[in-house]
Design an enzyme around this catalytic site. Structure first.
Site, PDB file in Angstrom:
ATOM      1  N   ASN A   7      -8.313  74.744  35.210  1.00  0.00           N
ATOM      2  CA  ASN A   7      -7.752  76.396  34.309  1.00  0.00           C
ATOM      3  C   ASN A   7      -8.344  77.304  35.429  1.00  0.00           C
ATOM      4  O   ASN A   7      -8.977  78.217  35.323  1.00  0.00           O
ATOM      5  CB  ASN A   7      -8.978  76.370  33.078  1.00  0.00           C
ATOM      6  CG  ASN A   7      -8.841  77.262  32.058  1.00  0.00           C
ATOM      7  OD1 ASN A   7      -7.897  78.597  32.425  1.00  0.00           O
ATOM      8  ND2 ASN A   7      -9.367  77.516  31.196  1.00  0.00           N
ATOM      9  N   ARG A  91      -3.876  74.589  33.317  1.00  0.00           N
ATOM     10  CA  ARG A  91      -3.563  76.131  31.816  1.00  0.00           C
ATOM     11  C   ARG A  91      -2.942  76.226  32.847  1.00  0.00           C
ATOM     12  O   ARG A  91      -2.394  77.095  34.073  1.00  0.00           O
ATOM     13  CB  ARG A  91      -4.812  76.729  32.022  1.00  0.00           C
ATOM     14  CG  ARG A  91      -4.246  77.580  30.866  1.00  0.00           C
ATOM     15  CD  ARG A  91      -5.997  77.898  30.776  1.00  0.00           C
ATOM     16  NE  ARG A  91      -5.075  79.168  30.229  1.00  0.00           N
ATOM     17  CZ  ARG A  91      -6.155  80.943  29.988  1.00  0.00           C
ATOM     18  NH1 ARG A  91      -6.923  80.665  30.843  1.00  0.00           N
ATOM     19  NH2 ARG A  91      -5.876  81.547  29.900  1.00  0.00           N
ATOM     20  N   HIS A 180      -3.189  82.916  26.505  1.00  0.00           N
ATOM     21  CA  HIS A 180      -4.965  82.202  25.302  1.00  0.00           C
ATOM     22  C   HIS A 180      -4.734  81.136  24.215  1.00  0.00           C
ATOM     23  O   HIS A 180      -5.189  80.474  23.700  1.00  0.00           O
ATOM     24  CB  HIS A 180      -6.075  82.841  25.507  1.00  0.00           C
ATOM     25  CG  HIS A 180      -6.044  83.937  26.477  1.00  0.00           C
ATOM     26  ND1 HIS A 180      -6.706  85.497  26.029  1.00  0.00           N
ATOM     27  CD2 HIS A 180      -7.202  84.302  27.615  1.00  0.00           C
ATOM     28  CE1 HIS A 180      -7.633  85.818  26.601  1.00  0.00           C
ATOM     29  NE2 HIS A 180      -7.847  84.961  28.261  1.00  0.00           N
ATOM     30  N   ARG A 241      -8.136  94.570  32.985  1.00  0.00           N
ATOM     31  CA  ARG A 241      -6.834  95.307  32.147  1.00  0.00           C
ATOM     32  C   ARG A 241      -7.763  96.949  31.215  1.00  0.00           C
ATOM     33  O   ARG A 241      -8.691  96.009  30.164  1.00  0.00           O
ATOM     34  CB  ARG A 241      -6.488  93.960  31.380  1.00  0.00           C
ATOM     35  CG  ARG A 241      -5.753  93.279  32.570  1.00  0.00           C
ATOM     36  CD  ARG A 241      -5.292  91.920  31.200  1.00  0.00           C
ATOM     37  NE  ARG A 241      -4.931  91.002  32.882  1.00  0.00           N
ATOM     38  CZ  ARG A 241      -5.011  89.821  31.831  1.00  0.00           C
ATOM     39  NH1 ARG A 241      -6.348  89.228  30.776  1.00  0.00           N
ATOM     40  NH2 ARG A 241      -4.597  88.558  33.072  1.00  0.00           N
ATOM     41  N   GLU A 384     -10.174  74.405  25.700  1.00  0.00           N
ATOM     42  CA  GLU A 384      -9.465  74.567  25.952  1.00  0.00           C
ATOM     43  C   GLU A 384      -8.550  73.343  27.263  1.00  0.00           C
ATOM     44  O   GLU A 384      -7.878  72.589  27.694  1.00  0.00           O
ATOM     45  CB  GLU A 384      -8.929  75.445  27.379  1.00  0.00           C
ATOM     46  CG  GLU A 384      -8.587  76.575  26.100  1.00  0.00           C
ATOM     47  CD  GLU A 384      -8.575  77.817  27.463  1.00  0.00           C
ATOM     48  OE1 GLU A 384      -7.552  78.367  27.764  1.00  0.00           O
ATOM     49  OE2 GLU A 384      -9.372  78.116  27.844  1.00  0.00           O
TER      50      GLU A 384
END
Ligand code: AMP
Length: 397
Positions: A7, A91, A180, A241, A384
């Site tokens: 990931n 991912r 996500h 961001r 995940e």
């Protein structure tokens, strides 16, 4: 079957080697602060001592090499030979309009991932470097891409369509995609199970608060809205961001600073967020330390981040006409009780009450609201990796 899950986040690489016959984790770990000062690998082999390697990691390729070394290490390793890994699940951030599900990686898939660099400028390049590093180090072993955009495909058109001339949606598929997705899917599912919520009707808000941060509204296990957009730039204030800004800001900066649109977008992606406001760091631990030491801009950045999260939660309560549970996840959501408390302080109008003792717990599945709270508030560590490994086995078999 042993599956290595990678990931590659914007500044981190989480990995797990999972024995999918028993669903047990053989080793897991994280490379942190990739590309910034103070990079480190923390390797946790099951049943053995942990290994911490502090070493510069200029990019994700260097990180993958360190992970391989750790997995094969004579003392801290869990395999003797690389052939003991039968598949790799990655991912991958953005599948654009091309993929609404997971897929075995070949040259075509890599080309599409590269084509989507513009849509996921922090992650898609890192994902591709991770894939190519595995090819170089592991030969022909099957690799699977699990896209972050898939879970959000259930959003209704009123949520995903931007109010632009419709032809841009038709010609270029410009719309909100959301990201996500594997995390929002897994965490909302766990929230329903763990919180004993109605699987058909429950209204859950998932707050995935990490270096990248997003929120989603999930009704009966299906995503109805999410904060990230065409790219991961929209929505919450993040590590680097900006999240939501008036689009006219792009033109204004471009004119004032004689920069191209691409250059301004690069600033919004990589130099903004809590890093841009504070001038201190994109990492919330550094930010908190600076704020506690009296750095005013670090405090402004932290307060702005919290305020934005609270506003999104309020808007999703409106979108769903109610909320049964709020689940915090990812680096900050799982570990930072002060941030959770500060967000919930905005939400007392919903009858939310946190149990201050339970809210101190880190990284465990736990209900942190009091018994009398009108909304269940939970910490649900995202997994995940397991979700990606399950997808990988499904495709490879
Ligand atoms: P992620 O992108 O999910 O890896 O999350 C990274 C962010 O989570 C960074 O800004 C970290 O500062 C924050 N984080 C990770 N671990 C902790 C921790 N133990 N305590 C506080 N914040 C943390």
């Amino acid at each position: 079957m042993n599956v290595l899950v990678l990931n590659c986040g914007s500044s981190s690489l989480k990995y797990q080697l999972i024995d999918m016959n028993t669903k047990s984790v053989l080793a897991k770990g994280i490379c942190e602060k990739i590309g910034i000062e103070g990079a480190s690998l923390t390797h946790k082999p099951t049943g053995k001592d942990n290994l911490v390697v502090t070493e510069p990691m200029p990019d994700h390729k260097a990180a993958v090499k360190l992970v391989m070394n750790a997995l094969l290490d004579a003392k801290y390793g869990v395999i003797n030979n690389i052939s003991e890994i039968q598949a790799v699940g990655h991912r991958v951030l953005h599948g654009g309009k091309y993929y609404s599900g997971s897929i075995i990686i070949n040259d075509d898939v890599k080309r599409v991932i590269r084509e989507c660099f513009d849509l996921g400028p922090l992650h898609n390049p890192a994902n591709l470097i991770g894939i190519e590093a595995c090819e170089a180090l592991m030969g022909n072993i099957p690799q699977v891409a699990v896209f972050d955009t898939a879970f959000h495909q259930t959003m209704p058109v009123k949520a995903y369509l931007y109010a632009l001339p419709y032809e841009y949606y038709e010609k270029y598929a410009i719309r909100k995609y959301g990201f996500h997705g594997t995390s929002h899917w897994y965490v909302s599912g766990r929230a329903i199970d763990f919180g004993k919520l109605d699987p058909e009707k429950s209204k859950v808000i998932v707050a995935h608060l990490g270096n990248g941060a997003s929120i989603s509204a999930v009704v009966g296990g299906k995503c109805v809205d999410t904060s990230m957009g065409l790219t991961p730039l929209e929505g919450l204030i993040m590590g680097t961001r900006s999240g939501d800004v008036d689009p006219a800001v792009v033109q204004y900066i471009a004119n004032k600073e004689q920069k191209s649109v691409d250059e301004v977008l690069n600033i919004l992606n990589k130099k903004s967020g809590v890093l841009g406001v504070s001038g201190v760091s994109s990492d919330f631990r550094d930010l908190e330390a600076a704020a506690n030491a009296g750095n005013e801009r670090a405090q402004i950045a932290f307060d702005g981040f919290i305020y934005r999260v609270a506003k999104y939660i309020g808007s999703y309560v409106a979108a769903m006409n109610g909320v049964d549970a709020i689940a915090f996840t990812a680096g900050l959501g799982e570990n930072n009780g002060a941030a959770r408390q500060a967000i919930c302080d905005y939400l007392t109008y919903l009858g939310i009450e946190l149990d201050t003792e339970k809210n101190k717990i880190r990284g465990e599945e736990v209900v942190i609201s009091t018994a009398s709270s009108k909304v269940k508030v939970m910490v649900i560590p995202t997994n995940e990796e397991l979700a990606i490994a399950m997808e990988t086995v499904k495709l490879v078999k």
